[in-house]
Design an enzyme around this catalytic site. Structure first.
Site, PDB file in Angstrom:
ATOM      1  CG  HIS A  14      -1.915   1.221   1.287  1.00  0.00           C
ATOM      2  ND1 HIS A  14      -3.016   1.121   1.988  1.00  0.00           N
ATOM      3  CD2 HIS A  14      -1.942   2.289   0.782  1.00  0.00           C
ATOM      4  CE1 HIS A  14      -3.699   2.023   1.887  1.00  0.00           C
ATOM      5  NE2 HIS A  14      -3.049   2.830   1.244  1.00  0.00           N
ATOM      6  CG  HIS A  16      -1.284   6.411  -2.807  1.00  0.00           C
ATOM      7  ND1 HIS A  16      -2.385   5.727  -3.334  1.00  0.00           N
ATOM      8  CD2 HIS A  16      -1.342   5.648  -1.324  1.00  0.00           C
ATOM      9  CE1 HIS A  16      -3.315   5.264  -2.577  1.00  0.00           C
ATOM     10  NE2 HIS A  16      -2.980   5.484  -1.383  1.00  0.00           N
ATOM     11  CG  HIS A 194      -7.678   3.495  -0.434  1.00  0.00           C
ATOM     12  ND1 HIS A 194      -6.642   2.807  -1.642  1.00  0.00           N
ATOM     13  CD2 HIS A 194      -6.588   4.176   0.141  1.00  0.00           C
ATOM     14  CE1 HIS A 194      -5.483   3.230  -1.374  1.00  0.00           C
ATOM     15  NE2 HIS A 194      -5.443   4.058  -0.305  1.00  0.00           N
ATOM     16  CD  GLU A 197      -7.751   6.721   4.739  1.00  0.00           C
ATOM     17  OE1 GLU A 197      -7.903   6.607   3.650  1.00  0.00           O
ATOM     18  OE2 GLU A 197      -6.571   7.391   5.057  1.00  0.00           O
ATOM     19  CG  ASP A 275      -1.525   5.797   2.748  1.00  0.00           C
ATOM     20  OD1 ASP A 275      -1.868   5.455   1.639  1.00  0.00           O
ATOM     21  OD2 ASP A 275      -2.570   6.268   3.383  1.00  0.00           O
TER      22      ASP A 275
HETATM   23 ZN   LIG Z   1      -3.667   4.985   0.448  1.00  0.00          ZN
END
Ligand SMILES: [Zn+2]
Length: 315
Positions: A14, A16, A194, A197, A275
């Site tokens: 995970h 980006h 996702h 969250e 992330d």
């Molecule tokens: Zn993310």
């Protein structure tokens, strides 16, 4: 403990790529592309990294991504991330990229894809880091545009392994993307999203039942729904949890409240990920370290979390 955690073989599932853009590289690319920035220097930019929620972060993140213009920029971004991985013994990566963030401002899809893929292939050869790239749709944009992005991506079908769903979660439930995910799966692509969250457990149910995802990104709010927890445990559906992101974006007030180790002890297949490391204060090892310091994670637990990440790979 840091060195021990750093040496542990890990996979990152995970991440980006646009969120690994460090302020120093952001400024260098802005200069190379002659783009004026609203921050006077690297320190001023770092000082802006104080967020109260996901949206405040996203506003800055999209602003930062604007310095990415050429194939070389995307290559340099990805390569810098892979060097971090090498330094932290991350042996396999399944990063996300957001084509719409770039195509919407006039950057051709192939420029983005060639730059990223070029670095990933070189990373495999020169650094020994294997990879599977995931194309993420921006959920605050309509499904119609996700379809368009998928269409643009198909000439590069062999360059990526799956599709994901990211950006603002609240108010953009997975069900809005049911058709485009069905299309992607029919092309043999893996599906992840996702969910849970900031959004409620219902979003996780939808992602599983309607998008038919094989891995949940974040998913920490699953703990609010016992029936969902039981399903995730029974089916061993992996969760890609991002501890520093969760505290930085106030999903949990502080690390002591994080539920990742409780989930691990209940038998949930949780993994540790960074992330958007440039914005949230660290890469994978720093996330492991934060669990040790904030939750008293033991070496045995760290080993299980690292093993989970290797087991939860899609390729
Ligand atoms: Zn993310």
């Amino acid at each position: 403990m840091y060195d021990w955690l750093n040496a542990l073989p890990k996979a990152e599932l995970h991440l980006h790529l646009e969120g690994s853009l460090e302020p120093e590289l952001l400024f260098a690319l802005a200069e190379r592309n002659r783009i004026a920035l609203p921050w006077s220097d690297v320190e001023a930019l770092r000082a802006a990294y104080a967020f109260n929620n996901l949206q405040e972060f996203l506003d800055l993140y999209y602003r930062g991504a604007d310095v990415l213009r050429t194939e070389q920029d995307f290559y340099d971004l990805t390569w810098a991330y892979l060097l971090k991985c090498k330094a932290q013994n991350v042996v396999h990566v399944e990063p996300f990229f957001d084509p719409q963030t770039h195509t919407d401002r006039g950057i051709p899809f192939e420029v983005v894809m060639r730059g990223i893929k070029g670095a990933l292939v070189d990373g495999e050869k020169q650094l020994g880091i294997s990879h599977g790239l995931i194309l993420a749709f921006l959920r605050h944009l309509p499904e119609e545009q996700a379809f368009k992005t998928l269409e643009q991506a198909m000439p590069f079908r062999d360059a990526f392994i799956g599709v994901g769903l990211d950006s603002s979660e609240k108010g953009f439930p997975p069900r809005l993307f049911e058709r485009v995910f069905a299309k992607a799966r029919s092309e043999g692509l893996h599906a992840v999203a996702h969910a849970g969250e900031e959004g409620p457990p219902e979003y996780i149910w939808e992602a599983l039942d309607l998008l038919k995802i094989v891995r949940i990104d974040h998913g920490v709010r699953a703990s609010e729904d016992e029936r969902l927890m039981q399903r995730i445990i029974d089916e061993q559906i992996p969760l890609t949890v991002c501890p520093l992101s969760n505290t930085k974006l106030c999903v949990f007030e502080h690390m002591g409240q994080h539920n990742i180790l409780d989930m691990l002890e209940r038998g949930v297949k949780v993994t540790v990920n960074s992330d958007d490391p440039a914005y949230f204060g660290g890469y994978v090892t720093e996330n492991f370290m934060a669990l040790h310091e904030g939750l008293g994670m033991s070496e045995a637990q760290a080993k299980r979390l690292a093993q989970n990440s290797l087991d939860a790979r899609l390729v």
